[in-house]
Design a protein around this motif. Structure first.
Motif, PDB file in Angstrom:
ATOM      1  N   LEU A  74       0.755  -1.142  -0.101  1.00  0.00           N
ATOM      2  CA  LEU A  74      -0.149  -0.112   0.219  1.00  0.00           C
ATOM      3  C   LEU A  74       0.830   1.308   0.016  1.00  0.00           C
ATOM      4  O   LEU A  74       0.572   2.285  -0.696  1.00  0.00           O
ATOM      5  N   ARG A  75       2.028   1.167   0.707  1.00  0.00           N
ATOM      6  CA  ARG A  75       2.902   2.513   0.626  1.00  0.00           C
ATOM      7  C   ARG A  75       3.469   2.562  -0.505  1.00  0.00           C
ATOM      8  O   ARG A  75       3.477   3.860  -1.066  1.00  0.00           O
ATOM      9  N   ILE A  76       4.087   1.413  -1.385  1.00  0.00           N
ATOM     10  CA  ILE A  76       4.564   1.820  -2.683  1.00  0.00           C
ATOM     11  C   ILE A  76       3.503   2.137  -3.632  1.00  0.00           C
ATOM     12  O   ILE A  76       3.734   3.009  -4.420  1.00  0.00           O
ATOM     13  N   LEU A 128      -6.939   6.791   0.728  1.00  0.00           N
ATOM     14  CA  LEU A 128      -6.921   5.358   0.977  1.00  0.00           C
ATOM     15  C   LEU A 128      -5.650   4.662   0.339  1.00  0.00           C
ATOM     16  O   LEU A 128      -5.258   3.469   0.898  1.00  0.00           O
ATOM     17  N   LEU A 129      -4.642   5.191  -0.419  1.00  0.00           N
ATOM     18  CA  LEU A 129      -3.550   4.713  -0.626  1.00  0.00           C
ATOM     19  C   LEU A 129      -2.223   5.203   0.157  1.00  0.00           C
ATOM     20  O   LEU A 129      -1.258   4.925  -0.015  1.00  0.00           O
ATOM     21  N   ASN A 130      -2.798   5.864   1.433  1.00  0.00           N
ATOM     22  CA  ASN A 130      -1.752   6.287   2.390  1.00  0.00           C
ATOM     23  C   ASN A 130      -1.975   5.390   3.515  1.00  0.00           C
ATOM     24  O   ASN A 130      -2.881   5.519   4.523  1.00  0.00           O
ATOM     25  N   ARG A 190      -0.107  31.137 -10.991  1.00  0.00           N
ATOM     26  CA  ARG A 190      -0.468  29.631 -11.318  1.00  0.00           C
ATOM     27  C   ARG A 190       0.467  28.790 -11.556  1.00  0.00           C
ATOM     28  O   ARG A 190       0.756  27.715 -11.152  1.00  0.00           O
ATOM     29  N   ARG A 191       1.574  29.334 -12.265  1.00  0.00           N
ATOM     30  CA  ARG A 191       2.802  28.332 -12.554  1.00  0.00           C
ATOM     31  C   ARG A 191       3.729  28.135 -11.574  1.00  0.00           C
ATOM     32  O   ARG A 191       4.047  26.927 -11.102  1.00  0.00           O
ATOM     33  N   ARG A 192       3.807  29.028 -10.399  1.00  0.00           N
ATOM     34  CA  ARG A 192       4.386  28.763  -8.962  1.00  0.00           C
ATOM     35  C   ARG A 192       3.527  27.922  -8.311  1.00  0.00           C
ATOM     36  O   ARG A 192       4.023  26.894  -7.378  1.00  0.00           O
ATOM     37  N   MET A 193       2.272  28.091  -8.430  1.00  0.00           N
ATOM     38  CA  MET A 193       1.443  27.105  -7.523  1.00  0.00           C
ATOM     39  C   MET A 193       1.517  25.674  -8.022  1.00  0.00           C
ATOM     40  O   MET A 193       1.698  24.828  -7.111  1.00  0.00           O
ATOM     41  N   GLU A 194       1.601  25.162  -9.448  1.00  0.00           N
ATOM     42  CA  GLU A 194       1.708  23.997  -9.840  1.00  0.00           C
ATOM     43  C   GLU A 194       2.930  23.515  -9.453  1.00  0.00           C
ATOM     44  O   GLU A 194       3.275  22.299  -9.113  1.00  0.00           O
ATOM     45  N   GLN A 195       4.096  24.338  -9.580  1.00  0.00           N
ATOM     46  CA  GLN A 195       5.495  23.930  -9.263  1.00  0.00           C
ATOM     47  C   GLN A 195       5.534  23.660  -7.817  1.00  0.00           C
ATOM     48  O   GLN A 195       6.211  22.515  -7.503  1.00  0.00           O
ATOM     49  N   VAL A 196       5.046  24.360  -6.801  1.00  0.00           N
ATOM     50  CA  VAL A 196       5.223  24.110  -5.500  1.00  0.00           C
ATOM     51  C   VAL A 196       4.353  22.590  -5.280  1.00  0.00           C
ATOM     52  O   VAL A 196       4.714  21.949  -4.487  1.00  0.00           O
ATOM     53  N   SER A 197       3.215  22.673  -5.941  1.00  0.00           N
ATOM     54  CA  SER A 197       2.399  21.526  -5.585  1.00  0.00           C
ATOM     55  C   SER A 197       3.013  20.383  -6.157  1.00  0.00           C
ATOM     56  O   SER A 197       3.145  19.321  -5.381  1.00  0.00           O
ATOM     57  N   GLY A 198       3.618  20.162  -7.224  1.00  0.00           N
ATOM     58  CA  GLY A 198       4.270  19.175  -7.664  1.00  0.00           C
ATOM     59  C   GLY A 198       5.289  18.850  -6.853  1.00  0.00           C
ATOM     60  O   GLY A 198       5.617  17.626  -6.481  1.00  0.00           O
ATOM     61  N   ILE A 199       6.158  19.521  -6.548  1.00  0.00           N
ATOM     62  CA  ILE A 199       7.379  19.296  -5.628  1.00  0.00           C
ATOM     63  C   ILE A 199       6.945  18.937  -4.389  1.00  0.00           C
ATOM     64  O   ILE A 199       7.467  17.838  -3.512  1.00  0.00           O
ATOM     65  N   ALA A 200       5.824  19.358  -3.690  1.00  0.00           N
ATOM     66  CA  ALA A 200       5.290  18.828  -2.389  1.00  0.00           C
ATOM     67  C   ALA A 200       4.907  17.472  -2.677  1.00  0.00           C
ATOM     68  O   ALA A 200       4.827  16.701  -1.791  1.00  0.00           O
ATOM     69  N   PHE A 201       4.087  16.969  -3.623  1.00  0.00           N
ATOM     70  CA  PHE A 201       3.503  15.549  -3.845  1.00  0.00           C
ATOM     71  C   PHE A 201       4.665  14.847  -3.968  1.00  0.00           C
ATOM     72  O   PHE A 201       4.771  13.628  -3.483  1.00  0.00           O
ATOM     73  N   PHE A 202       6.098  15.220  -4.621  1.00  0.00           N
ATOM     74  CA  PHE A 202       7.044  14.284  -4.720  1.00  0.00           C
ATOM     75  C   PHE A 202       7.617  14.007  -3.230  1.00  0.00           C
ATOM     76  O   PHE A 202       8.156  13.015  -3.182  1.00  0.00           O
ATOM     77  N   GLY A 203       7.489  15.450  -2.711  1.00  0.00           N
ATOM     78  CA  GLY A 203       8.090  15.268  -1.157  1.00  0.00           C
ATOM     79  C   GLY A 203       7.327  14.065  -0.359  1.00  0.00           C
ATOM     80  O   GLY A 203       7.994  13.248   0.382  1.00  0.00           O
ATOM     81  N   PHE A 204       5.892  14.329  -0.388  1.00  0.00           N
ATOM     82  CA  PHE A 204       5.075  13.332   0.302  1.00  0.00           C
ATOM     83  C   PHE A 204       5.408  11.964  -0.046  1.00  0.00           C
ATOM     84  O   PHE A 204       5.493  11.025   0.625  1.00  0.00           O
ATOM     85  N   ALA A 205       5.704  11.776  -1.652  1.00  0.00           N
ATOM     86  CA  ALA A 205       6.014  10.278  -1.926  1.00  0.00           C
ATOM     87  C   ALA A 205       7.440   9.853  -1.322  1.00  0.00           C
ATOM     88  O   ALA A 205       7.333   8.585  -0.819  1.00  0.00           O
ATOM     89  N   VAL A 206       8.412  10.814  -1.331  1.00  0.00           N
ATOM     90  CA  VAL A 206       9.555  10.278  -0.597  1.00  0.00           C
ATOM     91  C   VAL A 206       9.295   9.796   0.791  1.00  0.00           C
ATOM     92  O   VAL A 206       9.935   8.983   1.384  1.00  0.00           O
ATOM     93  N   ASN A 207       8.570  10.715   1.515  1.00  0.00           N
ATOM     94  CA  ASN A 207       8.385  10.617   2.932  1.00  0.00           C
ATOM     95  C   ASN A 207       7.582   9.196   3.120  1.00  0.00           C
ATOM     96  O   ASN A 207       7.907   8.339   3.971  1.00  0.00           O
ATOM     97  N   LEU A 208       6.723   8.928   2.169  1.00  0.00           N
ATOM     98  CA  LEU A 208       5.883   7.833   2.278  1.00  0.00           C
ATOM     99  C   LEU A 208       6.812   6.371   2.043  1.00  0.00           C
ATOM    100  O   LEU A 208       6.503   5.406   2.710  1.00  0.00           O
ATOM    101  N   LEU A 209       7.761   6.520   1.150  1.00  0.00           N
ATOM    102  CA  LEU A 209       8.653   5.725   0.791  1.00  0.00           C
ATOM    103  C   LEU A 209       9.549   5.344   1.884  1.00  0.00           C
ATOM    104  O   LEU A 209       9.871   4.390   2.038  1.00  0.00           O
ATOM    105  N   ALA A 210      10.002   6.257   2.520  1.00  0.00           N
ATOM    106  CA  ALA A 210      11.148   6.091   3.542  1.00  0.00           C
ATOM    107  C   ALA A 210      10.396   5.526   4.833  1.00  0.00           C
ATOM    108  O   ALA A 210      11.254   5.160   5.897  1.00  0.00           O
ATOM    109  N   ASP A 211       8.995   5.499   4.987  1.00  0.00           N
ATOM    110  CA  ASP A 211       8.286   5.111   6.029  1.00  0.00           C
ATOM    111  C   ASP A 211       8.469   3.623   6.264  1.00  0.00           C
ATOM    112  O   ASP A 211       7.307   2.980   5.755  1.00  0.00           O
ATOM    113  N   ARG A 212       9.315   2.915   6.919  1.00  0.00           N
ATOM    114  CA  ARG A 212       9.299   1.734   6.875  1.00  0.00           C
ATOM    115  C   ARG A 212       9.279   1.128   8.264  1.00  0.00           C
ATOM    116  O   ARG A 212       9.210  -0.155   8.458  1.00  0.00           O
ATOM    117  N   GLY A 213       8.884   1.854   9.226  1.00  0.00           N
ATOM    118  CA  GLY A 213       8.814   1.259  10.548  1.00  0.00           C
ATOM    119  C   GLY A 213       7.446   1.089  11.410  1.00  0.00           C
ATOM    120  O   GLY A 213       7.373   0.999  12.390  1.00  0.00           O
TER     121      GLY A 213
END
Length: 216
Positions: A74-76, A128-130, A190-213
């Motif tokens: 589910l995490r992946i 649900l995927l979190n 709008r461009r800045r918002m999309e960029q910040v959102s995209g980077i934030a989503f990537f950050g949440f993904a990395v955090n989720l992948l790192a959560d193994r405990g």
């Protein structure tokens, strides 16, 4: 029971207003597609919370955290979904940059055509995927269940309290975001918002992948 419910409401409120993935999704959707779509994404998140709450009440979240394979799967899957959301946001930022004001309008029209149903699905998916959402209910709710009370009943009651608080919070967020939408739809904002959102989503993904405990 009343004392426990009030205590839980206070703790849950502090957690719910802390900026996170779900709030980001409602904020971004409200800005890019309007308040109705933002509320649809919020409804999808709340639907996911209902599923997690019921799963906790019947003991399924305990099985999730007890199974390394189920938790990791589910995490992946959740991380992959967030990467897709992040890539989509960055792709849209490129379209806005290339098209200027016309690019903003084109993106708004394209996203509007997807409708509220797509926004609802995005809300359900991010929740649900979190697996952390399931862990939240399983770890927090038992702390506010008085000895001798029905675990099933208290879990559903506290879940309902959490959902009501989230509904109010997302209503406020979507209203504020849509009120600022005209300004934020200018190309630079709008461009800045999309960029910040995209980077934030990537950050949440990395955090989720790192959560193994979290799983046993």
């Amino acid at each position: 029971m009343l004392t426990s419910a009030l205590a839980f409401a206070g703790v849950a409120a502090l957690i719910n207003i802390t900026p996170g993935l779900d709030t980001l999704l409602v904020l971004r959707t409200s800005v890019s597609q309007g308040r109705s779509a933002g509320l649809a994404s919020a409804l999808g998140i709340l639907a996911g919370c209902v599923v997690w709450g019921v799963a906790t009440a019947v003991g399924l979240t305990a099985l999730l955290t007890a199974s390394r394979f189920a938790y990791d799967a589910l995490r992946i899957a959740g991380a992959a979904y967030l990467v897709w959301l992040g890539a989509s946001a960055l792709w849209r930022s490129g379209k806005v940059a290339a098209g200027g004001s016309a690019g903003v309008e084109r993106v708004v029209v394209e996203e509007g055509a997807r409708g509220r149903w797509a926004a609802f699905r995005a809300g359900v998916g991010t929740n649900l995927l979190n697996p952390k959402a399931g862990v939240f209910y399983m770890s927090l709710i038992p702390q506010f269940t008085p000895h001798g009370e029905s675990v099933f009943t208290m879990t559903l009651l506290l879940t309902a309290i959490d959902i009501v608080e989230l509904a109010v919070w997302y209503w406020v967020v979507s209203g504020a975001a849509s009120a600022l939408a005209d300004r934020l739809r200018r190309p630079a904002f709008r461009r800045r918002m999309e960029q910040v959102s995209g980077i934030a989503f990537f950050g949440f993904a990395v955090n989720l992948l790192a959560d193994r405990g979290k799983a046993a």
